[in-house]
Scaffold this active site. Structure first.
Site, mmCIF file in Angstrom:
data_model
loop_
_atom_site.group_PDB
_atom_site.id
_atom_site.type_symbol
_atom_site.label_atom_id
_atom_site.label_comp_id
_atom_site.label_asym_id
_atom_site.label_seq_id
_atom_site.Cartn_x
_atom_site.Cartn_y
_atom_site.Cartn_z
ATOM 1 N N LYS A 67 0.842 -1.203 0.000
ATOM 2 C CA LYS A 67 0.000 0.000 0.000
ATOM 3 C C LYS A 67 0.880 1.258 0.000
ATOM 4 C CE LYS A 67 -3.776 -2.451 2.303
ATOM 5 N NZ LYS A 67 -4.522 -2.763 3.529
ATOM 6 N N ASP A 122 -11.011 2.499 4.294
ATOM 7 C CA ASP A 122 -11.242 1.044 4.311
ATOM 8 C C ASP A 122 -12.740 0.715 4.273
ATOM 9 O OD1 ASP A 122 -9.253 -0.887 4.213
ATOM 10 O OD2 ASP A 122 -8.604 -0.531 6.279
ATOM 11 N N GLN A 133 -4.387 -1.735 9.829
ATOM 12 C CA GLN A 133 -4.305 -3.068 9.216
ATOM 13 C C GLN A 133 -4.808 -4.141 10.181
ATOM 14 O OE1 GLN A 133 -3.500 -3.411 6.023
ATOM 15 N NE2 GLN A 133 -3.734 -5.629 6.025
HETATM 16 N N1 GUN Z 1 -6.549 -7.111 6.435
HETATM 17 C C1 GUN Z 1 -6.936 -7.855 5.382
HETATM 18 N N2 GUN Z 1 -7.593 -7.087 4.485
HETATM 19 C C2 GUN Z 1 -7.637 -5.848 4.981
HETATM 20 C C3 GUN Z 1 -8.167 -4.624 4.517
HETATM 21 O O1 GUN Z 1 -8.777 -4.518 3.449
HETATM 22 N N3 GUN Z 1 -7.982 -3.545 5.327
HETATM 23 C C4 GUN Z 1 -7.337 -3.640 6.512
HETATM 24 N N4 GUN Z 1 -7.220 -2.528 7.249
HETATM 25 N N5 GUN Z 1 -6.826 -4.754 6.977
HETATM 26 C C5 GUN Z 1 -6.978 -5.856 6.209
#
Ligand code: GUN
Length: 303
Positions: free
Chosen positions: A61, A128, A105
């Protein structure tokens, strides 16, 4: 009655091609936005502990932000951080006017409530799309941050111009992150939508009888290979959301990534199918970047 799509050969849905095209468009939009006096989009990511998969996702990211002209801030905490300290950091970022989007995350350590943390993020920065306000707005068909995986699925179906109106979309899995939101989105009166939707889960009686009715089959269960060729009809469009690490001694990493769909038996019956890896997974970062740009442009909460 819906007509089946072509059954002679299938098109492999290329998540790399689609996500690269979307990221290029976002990068061009950033340049145009800044030329009009707009700010540099800024994404902040918080990672707690040192889970290997989370490190990889967050690293990707942050790298993507740099590649497309965004600013990024990565905040790391040890797994022993208290819930209160984490919530305080979220609050600080909520109040930082330069930061447009914040993701924490997942997974988080067991002593920290995911619900408390996601609900603490200001909805206007919740790129998110996990905050109840964004989920509620999405349910009502209002502008909302849609979370990365369901948004990525919509973008893929759109990229390949796959017809959805009037089709029967069967969703296997009812998670808050994928199954539930995608089933709502596929039924809405939108360009990629207007499906008749059936949601299946672990208590569904006679799953194959239902999956065989699918014109579009979206599978998000985390159970590798659970959908086999005898469970689908000819011409089905298959979206495989599974990304399970399965031990594989032939790989340098020691594991292989497996989808929820048994590709070898399902692909010959499908019209379109996503590979794993290389399908939906690659779309999630593109979705997040689109959300972050929308946040910088204040497109979502202005209406
Ligand atoms: N862990 C797995 N997928 C995601 C996601 O799309 N966002 C976040 N914040 N954590 C994750």
């Amino acid at each position: 009655m819906s007509t089946p799509l072509s059954t002679t050969s299938y098109t492999l849905i290329d998540g790399k091609k689609a996500s690269e095209a979307i990221k290029e468009k976002v990068a061009a939009d950033v340049v145009a936005f800044k030329a009009q006096g707009g700010k540099t989009p800024h994404l902040a990511a918080i990672i707690v502990g040192s889970d290997g998969a989370s490190e990889t996702y967050v690293g990707n990211k942050v790298r993507t932000c740099e590649a497309i002209g965004f600013k990024s801030t990565l905040v790391r905490f040890p797994s022993e951080i208290s819930e209160a300290e984490l919530l305080q950091k979220v609050e600080d970022i909520n109040n930082d006017p330069d930061i447009d989007g914040l993701i924490v995350q997942l997974p988080l350590p067991a002593h920290i409530s995911v619900e408390k943390v996601t609900s603490k993020i200001k909805p206007e920065k919740d790129v998110d799309g996990f905050h109840p306000v964004n989920i509620g707005r999405m349910n009502k068909g209002l502008p909302a941050f849609i979370s990365a995986t369901p948004y990525g699925i919509l973008l893929l179906l759109d990229f390949y111009n796959i017809p959805t109106k009037g089709k029967h979309c069967v969703v296997v899995g009812r998670s808050h992150i994928v199954g539930s939101p995608i089933s709502i989105l596929m039924a809405q009166d939108t360009k990629v939508g207007n499906c008749t939707v059936t949601i299946c889960h672990r208590h569904t009686a006679d799953l194959p009888a239902i999956t065989k009715q699918a014109d579009i089959l979206i599978v998000a269960t985390g159970r590798p290979g659970m959908i086999t060729g005898d469970m689908v009809k000819d011409g089905v469009v298959v979206i495989d959301v599974g990304i399970t690490r399965v031990a594989d001694a032939t790989k340098k990493s020691g594991f292989a990534i497996k989808g929820d769909v048994d590709f070898d038996s399902v692909a010959p019956k499908s019209s379109y199918i996503t590979p794993v890896p290389g399908g939906v997974g690659l779309m999630t970062i593109a979705s997040l970047m689109k959300n972050t740009l929308s946040s910088a442009k204040k497109e979502i909460f202005s209406s």
